[in-house]
Design an enzyme around this catalytic site. Sequence first.
Site, PDB file in Angstrom:
ATOM      1  N   GLY A  57      -2.525  -3.426  -2.085  1.00  0.00           N
ATOM      2  CA  GLY A  57      -1.258  -4.111  -1.870  1.00  0.00           C
ATOM      3  C   GLY A  57      -1.259  -4.913  -0.591  1.00  0.00           C
ATOM      4  O   GLY A  57      -2.173  -4.817   0.231  1.00  0.00           O
TER       5      GLY A  57
ATOM      6  N   SER B  55       0.851  -1.170   0.000  1.00  0.00           N
ATOM      7  CA  SER B  55       0.000   0.000   0.000  1.00  0.00           C
ATOM      8  C   SER B  55       0.899   1.236   0.000  1.00  0.00           C
ATOM      9  O   SER B  55       1.830   1.346   0.799  1.00  0.00           O
ATOM     10  CB  SER B  55      -0.854  -0.028   1.265  1.00  0.00           C
ATOM     11  OG  SER B  55      -1.621   1.125   1.302  1.00  0.00           O
ATOM     12  N   GLY B  56       0.636   2.139  -0.926  1.00  0.00           N
ATOM     13  CA  GLY B  56       1.431   3.376  -0.997  1.00  0.00           C
ATOM     14  C   GLY B  56       2.677   3.230  -1.842  1.00  0.00           C
ATOM     15  O   GLY B  56       3.494   4.145  -1.915  1.00  0.00           O
TER      16      GLY B  56
ATOM     17  N   ASN C 285      -0.808   5.620   3.092  1.00  0.00           N
ATOM     18  CA  ASN C 285      -1.015   6.306   1.814  1.00  0.00           C
ATOM     19  C   ASN C 285      -2.188   7.264   1.964  1.00  0.00           C
ATOM     20  O   ASN C 285      -3.251   6.886   2.447  1.00  0.00           O
ATOM     21  CB  ASN C 285      -1.314   5.234   0.748  1.00  0.00           C
ATOM     22  CG  ASN C 285      -1.453   5.844  -0.637  1.00  0.00           C
ATOM     23  OD1 ASN C 285      -1.485   7.068  -0.798  1.00  0.00           O
ATOM     24  ND2 ASN C 285      -1.558   4.988  -1.630  1.00  0.00           N
TER      25      ASN C 285
ATOM     26  N   THR D 139      -1.588   2.599  -7.934  1.00  0.00           N
ATOM     27  CA  THR D 139      -2.669   3.333  -8.577  1.00  0.00           C
ATOM     28  C   THR D 139      -2.101   4.364  -9.559  1.00  0.00           C
ATOM     29  O   THR D 139      -2.579   4.510 -10.685  1.00  0.00           O
ATOM     30  CB  THR D 139      -3.549   4.009  -7.522  1.00  0.00           C
ATOM     31  OG1 THR D 139      -3.952   3.004  -6.605  1.00  0.00           O
ATOM     32  CG2 THR D 139      -4.759   4.643  -8.133  1.00  0.00           C
TER      33      THR D 139
ATOM     34  N   GLU E 193      -0.785  -5.964   2.960  1.00  0.00           N
ATOM     35  CA  GLU E 193      -0.903  -5.070   4.115  1.00  0.00           C
ATOM     36  C   GLU E 193      -0.559  -5.787   5.406  1.00  0.00           C
ATOM     37  O   GLU E 193      -1.043  -6.877   5.674  1.00  0.00           O
ATOM     38  CB  GLU E 193      -2.335  -4.512   4.212  1.00  0.00           C
ATOM     39  CG  GLU E 193      -2.518  -3.265   3.410  1.00  0.00           C
ATOM     40  CD  GLU E 193      -3.938  -2.731   3.419  1.00  0.00           C
ATOM     41  OE1 GLU E 193      -4.782  -3.287   4.151  1.00  0.00           O
ATOM     42  OE2 GLU E 193      -4.187  -1.763   2.684  1.00  0.00           O
TER      43      GLU E 193
ATOM     44  N   SER F 289      -5.165   5.945  -0.494  1.00  0.00           N
ATOM     45  CA  SER F 289      -5.069   4.491  -0.605  1.00  0.00           C
ATOM     46  C   SER F 289      -6.351   3.908  -1.193  1.00  0.00           C
ATOM     47  O   SER F 289      -7.456   4.275  -0.788  1.00  0.00           O
ATOM     48  CB  SER F 289      -4.822   3.915   0.788  1.00  0.00           C
ATOM     49  OG  SER F 289      -4.697   2.527   0.696  1.00  0.00           O
ATOM     50  N   SER F 290      -6.185   3.010  -2.169  1.00  0.00           N
ATOM     51  CA  SER F 290      -7.371   2.362  -2.753  1.00  0.00           C
ATOM     52  C   SER F 290      -7.865   1.334  -1.760  1.00  0.00           C
ATOM     53  O   SER F 290      -7.100   0.471  -1.334  1.00  0.00           O
ATOM     54  CB  SER F 290      -6.996   1.653  -4.049  1.00  0.00           C
ATOM     55  OG  SER F 290      -6.047   2.403  -4.760  1.00  0.00           O
TER      56      SER F 290
HETATM   57  N1  LIG Z   1       5.315   7.921 -10.254  1.00  0.00           N
HETATM   58  C1  LIG Z   1       5.017   8.707  -9.235  1.00  0.00           C
HETATM   59  N2  LIG Z   1       5.407   9.988  -9.265  1.00  0.00           N
HETATM   60  C2  LIG Z   1       5.114  10.804  -8.246  1.00  0.00           C
HETATM   61  N3  LIG Z   1       4.473  10.460  -7.133  1.00  0.00           N
HETATM   62  C3  LIG Z   1       4.046   9.164  -7.029  1.00  0.00           C
HETATM   63  C4  LIG Z   1       4.304   8.262  -8.087  1.00  0.00           C
HETATM   64  N4  LIG Z   1       3.794   7.100  -7.715  1.00  0.00           N
HETATM   65  C5  LIG Z   1       3.241   7.295  -6.509  1.00  0.00           C
HETATM   66  N5  LIG Z   1       3.375   8.531  -6.085  1.00  0.00           N
HETATM   67  C6  LIG Z   1       2.934   9.132  -4.803  1.00  0.00           C
HETATM   68  O1  LIG Z   1       2.664   8.120  -3.908  1.00  0.00           O
HETATM   69  C7  LIG Z   1       1.331   8.170  -3.447  1.00  0.00           C
HETATM   70  C8  LIG Z   1       0.784   6.790  -3.306  1.00  0.00           C
HETATM   71  O2  LIG Z   1       0.651   6.189  -4.537  1.00  0.00           O
HETATM   72  P1  LIG Z   1      -0.523   5.153  -4.892  1.00  0.00           P
HETATM   73  O3  LIG Z   1      -0.404   4.860  -6.319  1.00  0.00           O
HETATM   74  O4  LIG Z   1      -1.830   5.690  -4.424  1.00  0.00           O
HETATM   75  O5  LIG Z   1      -0.126   3.928  -4.034  1.00  0.00           O
HETATM   76  P2  LIG Z   1      -0.851   2.505  -3.991  1.00  0.00           P
HETATM   77  O6  LIG Z   1      -1.946   2.533  -4.983  1.00  0.00           O
HETATM   78  O7  LIG Z   1       0.231   1.565  -4.322  1.00  0.00           O
HETATM   79  O8  LIG Z   1      -1.308   2.381  -2.634  1.00  0.00           O
HETATM   80  C9  LIG Z   1       0.595   8.970  -4.489  1.00  0.00           C
HETATM   81  O9  LIG Z   1      -0.496   9.638  -3.916  1.00  0.00           O
HETATM   82  C10 LIG Z   1       1.652   9.895  -4.961  1.00  0.00           C
HETATM   83  O10 LIG Z   1       1.729  11.001  -4.113  1.00  0.00           O
HETATM   84 MG   LIG Z   2      -3.827   2.361  -4.797  1.00  0.00          MG
END
Ligand SMILES: Nc1ncnc2c1ncn2[C@@H]1O[C@H](COP(=O)(O)OP(=O)(O)O)[C@@H](O)[C@H]1O
Ligand SMILES: [Mg+2]
Length: 1139
Positions: free
Chosen positions: A390, A110-111, A160, A115, A392, A163-164
Amino acid sequence: MSKMEVKTSLLDNMIGVGDMVLLEPLSEETFIGNLRKRFEHNEIYTYIGSVVISMNPYKSLPIYTADKVEEYRNRNFYELSPHIYALADEAYRSLRDQDKDQCILITGESGAGKTEASKLVMSYVAAVCGKGQEVNKVKEQLLQSNPVLEAFGNAKTVRNDNSSRFGKYMDIEFDFKGDPLGGVISNYLLEKSRVVKQPRGERNFHIFYQLLSGASEDTLKKLKLDRDFSKYNYLSLDSATVNGLDDAANFRTVRNAMQIVGFMEDEVQSVLELVAAVLKLGNIEFKPESRVNGFDESRVKDKNDLKEMCELLGIEQSVLERAFSFRTVEAKMEKVSTTLNVAQAYYARDALAKNLYSRMFSWLVTRINESIKAQSKSRKKVMGVLDIYGFEIFEDNSFEQFIINYCNEKLQQIFIELTLREEQEEYVREGIEWTNIEYFNNAVICDLIENNQNGILAMLDEECLRPGTVTDETFLDKLNTICAEHQHFESRLSKNSKFLTDHSLPHNCFRIQHYAGKVLYKVEGFVDKNNDLLYRDMSQAMYKANHSLMKLLFPEGNPAKVNLKRPPTAGFQFRASVGTLMKNLQTKNPNYIRCIKPNDKKAAQVFTDSLVCHQVRYLGLMENVRVRRAGYAFRQAYEPCLERYKMLCKQTWPHWKGPAREGVEVLLKDLEVPKDEFAYGRSKIFIRNPRTLFFLEERRKQCLEDLATLIQKIYRGWKCRTHFLLLKKSQVVVAAWYRRYAQQKKYQKIKSSSIVVQSFIRGWKARKILRELKYQKRCKEAVTTIAAYWHGTQARRELRRLKHEALSKRAVSVIWAGWQGTKARRELKQLKEEARRKHAVAVIWAYWLGLKVRREYRKFFRANAGKKIYAFTIQRIMQKYFLGLKNSMPSMSPIDKSWPARPYMFLEGTHQELRRIFHLWRCKKYRSQFTEEKKAIYEEKLEASEIFKDKKALYPCSVGQPFKGDYLEINKNPKYQKLNSVIDEKVLLADVVNKINRANGKGASRIFLLTKKHFVLADQKTGQVKASVPLPDLSSVSVSTQSDGFFALKLKEGTPSAAKGDFLLSSDRLIEIITKLHRSGTASAEREPINVDISDEFLVQFKQDQVCVKFIQAGPKNGNSVSCKRKNNRLLEVSVPSP
Ligand SMILES: Nc1ncnc2c1ncn2[C@@H]1O[C@H](COP(=O)(O)OP(=O)(O)O)[C@@H](O)[C@H]1O
Ligand SMILES: [Mg+2]
């Protein structure tokens, strides 16, 4: 060269290694080190073969621009530095060109950025796939589905901020051209427990906050909501606002996205009403009310919220109120109603809220699917993007974590299977021998969870369905008995004595050794959550609502369709959907993105080794590399391989004519690469060891340097040659110009010299002719002269002869001569006339020429230029004239008569005037230096001049003599003392004069004195006064015109003085004496001035007789002295020597 033609490689300008497969040596340390090094250089993407590792940068990087999209578009995977776009491009092209359905599997904690990665993939595909109005609309809808789902399905967690809280799998459908047609979204298990309770530091789903902050007052009023978060029990307060998250703005984005996706206005309204209803629901509280049977029955405490909620959803308040107090159990056509206690009422309330929300979420997904559904029925190609929650591990892990982690296990499983299978297939395809590799297969863990007989999920279901009292504890007991033997299951109370003393394992928990680490699960709530029980009274109450959406969400509440069967448990549903998903994924070509979280602080630029190491371990990335390297670490199609290394061998450089494979063979043989280091596949060369690849790279680098030198050499040569040619060309031009210039100069010199020579010759010739002419003229003159002489001689001879011959002929001669003279005169006259005419002609000619020239020149001058020049010339002339005059001034003497000559005729008047002015000025100057006495003297002199000048011959010699006056110095001389006493006045004149005897004309010396009033005659020797005559008695004075000194003083008749008669005196100083006499007359006012007669004859009165005094010029014999004689009574003659 166009951009497309640039042949680059992943190997160019690498930071660390871009592909972990090439890591040498390979160890966990070097692996993490490589990730760190790249991360520190903002290289967040790294490959393991075709798998992309993505590090979350936690900051925005400039690598997602439109330019980047263009850069990666249609490029081979290994051509550029690692990027998520490379993977997206590969997947898209493989889908479009090879007709293979694709799936993008994004995994990670997660984070970790799953996404974000899924969105990047989607946006890339959207950017590169077809264009057009229809296509763009589809793309837009697909992309805009994200904000909607994120608002309702994402929440801030400790890991996060976005977080989804649901799993999402989206199939994007394309037509044969690669244009998007639509999509299908599947959602997996929303974490609905969040609706009613959030762990510390976390928030409820975004939509609640967005609605309260972003909705207009009007909307809020309609929804009976208050903007204040603190008014709602379901909204935890400790992190209601999140840094960097603008809920209000996001609300607008969501509204907008809903509109784009195709939600109708009333649908949006309904959804918001449900959201509001959930908030209201949370505020309903209960209180116990004792019943007669001794049980407590729950009652709604404050009915206001209940009322408002019912109003919002169109529910009859009493129905819902009853549902919070009673529960109807139906069994075999029998209805039994039991009361609910307060705890049960709260459970019912929360269950309703959770169900309401999760069902609404599912409805949203369905509704979006309806919008983005592909319209055409034709065959579609599919690209699936999986963004699932992810792995957790929290402090308290419950049923949700269990389910989530199970899902991740399944994904890991599929990853292992597919990677290995793919690798294997490639070897088979390329005809390379396959060697087996050891790796950890998590299939056992999956089995532990999902096995139909003794899997944990199966046992949970069993527990839930079992009659009798079912609790979480009974479920744990069951696990302890059945799973005890499993090597990944750990529990304190299991038969496995190993954990009896493990204090990190509480009694109410069990632990599973997941592929990604051990997770401790609290059994509390497992049964309830799995049952996911919503009392039928509730669903029926909801169904009765006068709200179309509510009816749709609670179909089981329909009394007409009473279904006594239990609904499937949550675990069961999830297992089933995961099963379908896996099947689905297995049919597709997988593309992996493995997201890694660099730190726990959501901070940019922080790389926590231990955290990354943990993820690398459980993601099995090392194994991944090993598998990839087990056979051959590196593979490359023959063509790019030959293209890259062809410079290393003479035969292949610069062009290889034959097939690429043979070229590579020749190349490797030439480089003496050991045989077991590589294998030839059908289309690719396989290199066993990264060392070999680096060896090739090293050689290539050296070779490139040599090539660069060569190119440099050739370029320098070319540059110098071009420069030289340019210089040569310039030199020719310069030389040509110079020659031309020199020739021109030479020619001009010759020309001018020839003109000089010519003029000399012409001069010489002219002089010669002149000389000739002169000579001829002289000759002619000489002839004439000779002839004349000869004629003269002839003539004289003839004349002589004639003279001799006959005098008679003289007349003839005379006539002849006369005639000759006449002829000559006539001729002369004629000649003169002719000459005059010629002169006239010349003058006229000159005038005419002048006129012509002036006329000619006039056009060169402006009208008044002439005048100006004239004025200027005149001015110049005047200036010159005056300056000249200044330099040639005559002396200041008034008698100087000289005056410079006049230079110009026209200045005649001026010149004379100037002369006059100068003279006057000079005189004035002269006069101004006189003293009074001198002035008097001059006045006297002037008077003398007026009287005598040009009248008397004596005058000129008196001019030079000064008038002294007192010649005798009577005052000083004692001899004249007597006289002094007589005369008391100032003596004007004192001198000795001759008194002419009246009788004989002889002279006697007498002193003559003149004062202002008298003149006195006295004896010279004695000084005795002989006569004193007052001046008024004097009538006139007479003198001669001659140079004698005689003068007569005539007395007025009748005066006493006149008795003796007039005086005739003589003196050398006659002029002075008479002048002074005259002056004394003019000075006194009472007297008339004394007349001075100048004539050679005058009368004097001698007593009675009038005697005439006559002056005659004496002849030379009379001597030089003046003599006076009395001729007779009447005449006295004075003879004066002639001058
Ligand atoms: N490629 C990227 N460039 C910039 N910031 C990113 C990138 N990937 C993730 N982040 C940062 O990390 C945070 C968490 O990403 P997210 O995709 O929501 O995580 P997950 O879906 O894996 O939990 C996002 O809100 C963003 O701020
Ligand atoms: Mg996500």
